[in-house]
Design an enzyme around this catalytic site. Structure first.
Site, PDB file in Angstrom:
ATOM      1  N   LYS A 137      25.477  35.277  14.242  1.00 45.56           N
ATOM      2  CA  LYS A 137      25.983  35.028  15.598  1.00 45.56           C
ATOM      3  C   LYS A 137      26.939  33.857  15.509  1.00 45.56           C
ATOM      4  O   LYS A 137      26.804  33.013  14.614  1.00 45.56           O
ATOM      5  CB  LYS A 137      24.830  34.678  16.548  1.00 45.56           C
ATOM      6  CG  LYS A 137      25.103  35.073  17.976  1.00 45.56           C
ATOM      7  CD  LYS A 137      24.850  36.553  18.167  1.00 45.56           C
ATOM      8  CE  LYS A 137      25.120  36.993  19.584  1.00 45.56           C
ATOM      9  NZ  LYS A 137      24.730  38.404  19.765  1.00 45.56           N
TER      10      LYS A 137
HETATM   11  P1  NAD Z   1      29.634  39.317  29.522  1.00 44.22           P
HETATM   12  O1  NAD Z   1      30.260  38.003  29.309  1.00 44.22           O
HETATM   13  O2  NAD Z   1      30.469  40.543  29.510  1.00 44.22           O
HETATM   14  O3  NAD Z   1      28.799  39.301  30.897  1.00 44.22           O
HETATM   15  C1  NAD Z   1      27.840  38.333  31.180  1.00 44.22           C
HETATM   16  C2  NAD Z   1      27.423  38.513  32.627  1.00 44.22           C
HETATM   17  O4  NAD Z   1      26.357  37.598  32.906  1.00 44.22           O
HETATM   18  C3  NAD Z   1      28.538  38.200  33.625  1.00 44.22           C
HETATM   19  O5  NAD Z   1      28.498  39.158  34.658  1.00 44.22           O
HETATM   20  C4  NAD Z   1      28.158  36.836  34.150  1.00 44.22           C
HETATM   21  O6  NAD Z   1      28.631  36.587  35.448  1.00 44.22           O
HETATM   22  C5  NAD Z   1      26.650  36.953  34.133  1.00 44.22           C
HETATM   23  N1  NAD Z   1      25.982  35.654  34.230  1.00 44.22           N
HETATM   24  C6  NAD Z   1      26.272  34.516  33.571  1.00 44.22           C
HETATM   25  N2  NAD Z   1      25.468  33.531  33.975  1.00 44.22           N
HETATM   26  C7  NAD Z   1      24.639  34.070  34.907  1.00 44.22           C
HETATM   27  C8  NAD Z   1      23.606  33.572  35.713  1.00 44.22           C
HETATM   28  N3  NAD Z   1      23.224  32.295  35.631  1.00 44.22           N
HETATM   29  N4  NAD Z   1      22.968  34.422  36.547  1.00 44.22           N
HETATM   30  C9  NAD Z   1      23.334  35.717  36.639  1.00 44.22           C
HETATM   31  N5  NAD Z   1      24.321  36.246  35.918  1.00 44.22           N
HETATM   32  C10 NAD Z   1      24.965  35.420  35.057  1.00 44.22           C
HETATM   33  O7  NAD Z   1      28.463  39.416  28.411  1.00 44.22           O
HETATM   34  P2  NAD Z   1      27.779  40.720  27.831  1.00 44.22           P
HETATM   35  O8  NAD Z   1      28.488  41.093  26.602  1.00 44.22           O
HETATM   36  O9  NAD Z   1      27.564  41.705  28.922  1.00 44.22           O
HETATM   37  O10 NAD Z   1      26.372  40.109  27.374  1.00 44.22           O
HETATM   38  C11 NAD Z   1      25.270  39.972  28.272  1.00 44.22           C
HETATM   39  C12 NAD Z   1      23.993  39.842  27.478  1.00 44.22           C
HETATM   40  O11 NAD Z   1      23.825  41.000  26.661  1.00 44.22           O
HETATM   41  C13 NAD Z   1      23.927  38.663  26.508  1.00 44.22           C
HETATM   42  O12 NAD Z   1      22.593  38.240  26.407  1.00 44.22           O
HETATM   43  C14 NAD Z   1      24.357  39.273  25.198  1.00 44.22           C
HETATM   44  O13 NAD Z   1      23.890  38.539  24.090  1.00 44.22           O
HETATM   45  C15 NAD Z   1      23.676  40.621  25.303  1.00 44.22           C
HETATM   46  N6  NAD Z   1      24.232  41.671  24.443  1.00 44.22           N
HETATM   47  C16 NAD Z   1      25.540  42.021  24.514  1.00 44.22           C
HETATM   48  C17 NAD Z   1      26.026  43.063  23.706  1.00 44.22           C
HETATM   49  C18 NAD Z   1      27.432  43.554  23.804  1.00 44.22           C
HETATM   50  O14 NAD Z   1      27.741  44.584  23.171  1.00 44.22           O
HETATM   51  N7  NAD Z   1      28.310  42.944  24.566  1.00 44.22           N
HETATM   52  C19 NAD Z   1      25.164  43.704  22.806  1.00 44.22           C
HETATM   53  C20 NAD Z   1      23.820  43.329  22.767  1.00 44.22           C
HETATM   54  C21 NAD Z   1      23.378  42.312  23.600  1.00 44.22           C
END
Ligand code: NAD
Length: 419
Positions: free
Chosen positions: A107
């Site tokens: 990461k």
């Molecule tokens: P992103 O940046 O696209 O979206 C994050 C979202 O979380 C946004 O809508 C943001 O407004 C919201 N957010 C941030 N702080 C917040 C809060 N305090 N309360 C409520 N909402 C809040 O990120 P993503 O890629 O969608 O990742 C989200 C989660 O999924 C993370 O934990 C990431 O590690 C995990 N994840 C992502 C992927 C991927 O392919 N992108 C894969 C596996 C896991």
């Protein structure tokens, strides 16, 4: 005490302790399995638009290299620190092993709020970060991907920067790229789609009618928005959604395609509707069939866990549930079916793996094939987890992590300790 110590790393370490006890792993093997192989901290100076220079701290943690290159996302967020990145790298390792990918976990991240810098500054920072990482990454060493605060465009800048230094185009250095730059069809949707696919599988298993079912999604970024869209496509009513700007609720079901279009244009759900505003603090405990936390880690503590009113907890985010909350959920196993993060959101890394394979072979697949193979892998891992949990009377999280830890351990034992 180590350089990683902090709430998120301590959580990953505690979870590992539970698994190590359950698997009766000898104490002198535990540090070798848990502690990251390598951690890099870099300073990334950039020119700001006003002519000044600002320096941002960046990190990359590679957990283990036993099964192949490391693989993992890159997070741009103000809260990022080396302990959080290490924890996320460790979870990636168990995840990749659980679903059978030839990777260790990694990461990376930069401590920055991407909303507070311009697009030009973001490009400068992304390129400088990748340039600083060149000695430590490579298509067969460590392959980056997007995570919170990064996207396809940032991956394209990473790939371009790496390629410029190598003197040739090396698309396989990162995944989650735009399709126009060597990305794969189906990667953008992969994580959210996988979350929804597994949630539907559990609803069917629980004999809950999809047409009358409800869902709530915390976070409306890449994972949350595609999970919500797919659940909506399956016929569920998505009644509650929130992001960092606020929350929306509609008992009759939100218009998710319209909300997704709004968020894609404006970067958040803010400004979508004043009538549907809701208290963000109440979202996780709304009564619903499927709850998808898809934002930050540690949002479900023991207090929230006691008050959850969902039938299925489909963990889209990494590490949304604390170990104390897990103990509560263990008591509520008959009421709440937990699909743990390392399985539930693994569709993202599975399709990243497909992207890497396609880039290495320069042979590209149709989207239908990508998605079919993704679901096949998710189904296989789901079956393994459920069987193991039933057989040993452990939680789904313990079963899923144990399968991952066992695979890494077996590889370490057979490869031996060098020199
Ligand atoms: P992103 O940046 O696209 O979206 C994050 C979202 O979380 C946004 O809508 C943001 O407004 C919201 N957010 C941030 N702080 C917040 C809060 N305090 N309360 C409520 N909402 C809040 O990120 P993503 O890629 O969608 O990742 C989200 C989660 O999924 C993370 O934990 C990431 O590690 C995990 N994840 C992502 C992927 C991927 O392919 N992108 C894969 C596996 C896991």
């Amino acid at each position: 005490m180590s350089v990683y110590s902090g709430p998120v790393f301590d959580m990953a370490a505690q979870q590992f302790g539970v698994i190590a006890d359950y698997l009766a792993i000898p104490f002198d093997e535990r540090d070798r399995l848990l502690l990251p192989k390598r951690a890099i901290t870099v300073s990334c100076p950039i020119h700001r638009d006003d002519g000044s220079v600002a320096v941002f701290e960046g990190y990359r943690v590679q957990h283990h290299l036993t099964l192949g290159p490391t693989k993992g996302g890159t997070r741009f967020a103000p809260s990022v620190d080396i302990g959080e990145i290490a924890a996320l790298a460790i979870w990636m390792s168990w995840k990749c092993a659980l679903v059978g990918l030839p990777y260790g976990g990694a990461k990376g991240g930069i401590r920055v709020d991407p909303a507070l810098i311009s697009r030009r500054e973001l490009e400068g920072l992304s390129r400088r970060y990748m340039q600083e990482m060149i000695p430590f990454v490579g298509p067969h060493t460590d392959v980056m991907a997007p995570d919170m605060g990064t996207n396809e465009q940032v991956m394209a800048w990473f790939m371009d920067t790496y390629s410029m230094y190598q003197g040739q185009t090396i698309t396989e250095i990162v995944t989650g790229k735009p399709v126009s730059s060597g990305g794969t069809l189906g990667r953008r949707e992969a994580t959210g789609r996988g979350v929804a696919y597994l949630a539907r599988r559990v609803l069917n298993h629980l004999a809950i009618d999809l047409a009358g079912a409800t869902a709530v999604v915390q976070g409306f970024g890449n994972v949350g928005s595609y999970a919500a869209l797919e659940l909506h496509n399956f016929g569920l009513k998505v009644i509650g959604v929130n992001d960092h700007t606020g929350a929306l609720y509609d008992g009759a079901g939100l218009d998710i395609p319209a909300l997704a279009r709004h968020a894609a244009i404006h970067g958040s759900i803010a400004g979508y509707s004043s009538e549907l505003q809701y208290d963000p603090a109440e979202v996780l405990t709304l009564r619903c069939d499927v709850l998808v936390p898809a934002a930050l880690e540690r949002v479900i503590d023991e207090n929230i866990a006691e008050n959850l009113r969902c039938r299925v907890l489909a963990e889209g985010a990494n590490g949304p549930t604390t170990p104390a909350a897990d103990r509560v959920l263990d008591q509520r196993q008959d009421e709440i079916f937990v699909i743990p993060d390392i399985l539930c959101n693994s569709g993202g890394v599975v399709v990243s793996y497909f992207e890497w394979v396609q880039d290495l072979q320069q042979l590209f697949w149709e989207e239908e094939e990508v998605t079919r193979r993704e679901y096949q892998i998710l189904d296989r891992a789901f079956d393994l987890m459920v069987k193991r949990a039933r057989q040993d009377g452990v939680s789904h999280r313990t079963a899923a992590m144990a399968i991952g830890v066992e695979k890494v351990r077996a590889a370490k034992l057979t490869r031996g300790l060098f020199p």
